[in-house]
Write an enzyme that holds these catalytic residues in place. Structure first.
Site, mmCIF file in Angstrom:
data_model
loop_
_atom_site.group_PDB
_atom_site.id
_atom_site.type_symbol
_atom_site.label_atom_id
_atom_site.label_comp_id
_atom_site.label_asym_id
_atom_site.label_seq_id
_atom_site.Cartn_x
_atom_site.Cartn_y
_atom_site.Cartn_z
ATOM 1 N N HIS A 83 18.076 -45.181 -38.398
ATOM 2 C CA HIS A 83 17.958 -46.478 -37.699
ATOM 3 C C HIS A 83 17.567 -47.578 -38.688
ATOM 4 C CE1 HIS A 83 17.182 -48.407 -33.525
ATOM 5 N NE2 HIS A 83 17.680 -49.281 -34.383
ATOM 6 N N GLU A 100 14.199 -40.843 -31.435
ATOM 7 C CA GLU A 100 13.951 -41.185 -32.834
ATOM 8 C C GLU A 100 12.474 -41.023 -33.134
ATOM 9 O OE1 GLU A 100 15.594 -45.058 -33.630
ATOM 10 O OE2 GLU A 100 17.576 -44.494 -32.930
ATOM 11 N N ILE A 152 26.400 -59.674 -33.590
ATOM 12 C CA ILE A 152 26.497 -58.667 -34.647
ATOM 13 C C ILE A 152 27.940 -58.168 -34.784
ATOM 14 C CG2 ILE A 152 25.747 -56.367 -35.376
ATOM 15 C CD1 ILE A 152 23.093 -57.057 -33.728
ATOM 16 N N ARG A 160 22.864 -48.355 -29.716
ATOM 17 C CA ARG A 160 21.794 -47.570 -29.101
ATOM 18 C C ARG A 160 22.238 -46.117 -29.004
ATOM 19 N NH1 ARG A 160 18.425 -50.404 -30.570
ATOM 20 N NH2 ARG A 160 17.202 -51.922 -29.369
#
Lengths: 314, 314
Positions: free
Chosen positions: B274, B255, B146, B226
């Site tokens: 998120h 979350e 990523i 994270r």
């Protein structure tokens, strides 16, 4: 040698120029001052403060450095008759304008306004129909330096890029090229239509109602070129009838855009104040070109950047 | 062969899978249903609905396809003991997450929120301190697939890219690489700090107050990895004291982020739910991997994509 600038850069930028040319007398004064202007051999301007009359009166004037790319308000006829050199800063716009364009495209697919609205409501809402640029098709009307830079970035995002220009000549970073005569063949494929067209007789009202008929109803129009690309009433109807999904407009028929103009309040229109090329780097980059040309002028050299052809007007 | 999916894709996607595997019986049922689960040989899940107990009871279960990259809530010990194959969709996140990250960076430099606020006030305001990505320095904490994609796009924007990884091994598209031991040498250079770090013992609370002390006060933190990268109280103090300019946070300790959490209301924090990897392409791309693996399973082949090593947990 006297240089007058009707642009007032930050102190540090002024000092930088003065230091590089200690033999030159600089006057930085915001807005046009006739006395300073008539005494100057070289004039720095955004190109919006000159008249024919002033040009004919300015006996000492040899060179006008226009710190802009748009030259619509320059009295070329007078400059030509007086044999004045005119240069501009063509080329410095492509980086900020391409970044702005990709930014607007990402704002659109990433639903940034909905994200922000939800944030303001403290709403943890993950069901947004977010999209990607990946695989989308970008049509660039008027692919030149700026459009080419948009296309280059779009290729990095794995988009398909289609350019439209007058000649149909290949353009770097464009997967396909169409002309102003046959671009309609490809219009129905476009997810994003970006116009970087200048204002000429050929491009005025280039898009009409029939173009919006053949666009995808999910298509997004981004106009960073000139405000007369399409008549306001045509664009308003197309957006009201949801012929396309959204228009991001940075340029307008009349600027500043009047408070009463419907664009401000339309849900599927985003108005920005002709700002796509303006970043903190604008004047520093412009002054780099000016300094290069001033060295050339002093040496009586021939390597000027961006000399304007008075007959063509660019 | 019975396949049970606790994920309910759109009808068209279901049909597409069923058509490709007419010999297989599919049950798509949102959320875990014990009876369906215990009868299944193959189970499709987001990886958040399994318990050890369920795994030990599921006699017929041979393969779990996790349509996610985060596996924190998977009962690996039980899967390992039962010899169940676990695969995931690692790799499909990089395109949406990298686009999201570049989008946030452009939102920041292009002052999109101010542009929008001005638009809502019908204010034609051109004096915004807009910036560029061009020439800026990007530090990527945890440069893997990523982060590498973020770096690739950043290079297209002519940014300087610096990656941080455990090994200090070179990474494609990173101009420089630092390790988790010496990254502080380069932290003061970073205009953007993007974290894509997973949650491990090594990365928990990776950033502390001393890191924020050495960051530029114009620096922007983007966390798409994270939520435990930095303690909330440390980040809040750093932002209150303007040690950095802004934090774009997509991941959090807890979350959904509680309504009472200060992040929601802080001027220099942007909260997103998120969502960086979620686009319309998420399930289609996940199903491509699933279909590839199902063909492999049926042929009793060995070409599975993304097999999870139960000991490492990834």
């Amino acid at each position: 040698m006297k240089i007058y600038s009707s642009i007032l850069p930050a102190e540090a930028l002024q000092e930088d120029v003065k230091k590089e040319f200690p033999q030159v007398s600089f006057e930085f004064h915001k807005g046009i001052n006739e006395e300073l202007f008539l005494n100057a051999e070289i004039f720095l301007t955004y190109g919006e403060d000159l008249t024919e009359e002033l040009i004919y009166k300015a006996d000492k004037l040899k060179w006008i450095m226009v710190m802009s790319a748009g030259l619509d308000r320059m009295p070329f006829e007078a400059c030509k008759k007086r044999g004045i050199l005119v240069t501009n800063v063509r080329g410095i716009h492509k980086i900020p304008m391409a970044e702005f364009t990709i930014g607007m495209m990402l704002q659109h697919v990433k639903q940034m306004r909905s994200l922000w609205t939800n944030e303001q409501a403290k709403a943890w809402e993950r069901k947004l129909p977010m999209g990607e640029l990946y695989g989308k098709t970008l049509l660039i009307l008027g692919i030149g330096a700026i459009g080419g830079e948009v296309a280059r970035l779009a290729k990095a995002f794995n988009m398909k890029t289609i350019g439209v220009n007058r000649s149909g000549r290949e353009a770097e970073w464009a997967d396909e090229i169409y002309t102003m005569d046959n671009y309609r063949e490809v219009m129905p494929e476009a997810d994003f239509i970006v116009s970087v067209m200048p204002s000429t007789n050929e491009t005025k009202h280039f898009l009409d109602a029939s173009d919006f008929e053949i666009m995808k109803d999910t298509a997004v129009l981004i106009n960073i070129g000139r405000g007369d690309l399409v008549k306001d009433e045509v664009l308003i109807v197309a957006l009201q009838e949801k012929k396309i999904a959204h228009a991001y407009l940075d340029v307008f028929y009349e600027e500043p855009l009047k408070e009463s103009h419907p664009f401000w309040m339309m849900e599927n229109v985003t108005v920005t104040p002709h700002i796509s090329s303006l970043t903190k780097n604008y004047l520093p980059r412009s002054l780099e070109i000016f300094k290069h040309n001033l060295h050339t002028y002093i040496k009586k050299g021939s390597g000027y950047l961006n000399v304007i052809d008075m007959d063509r007007g660019y």
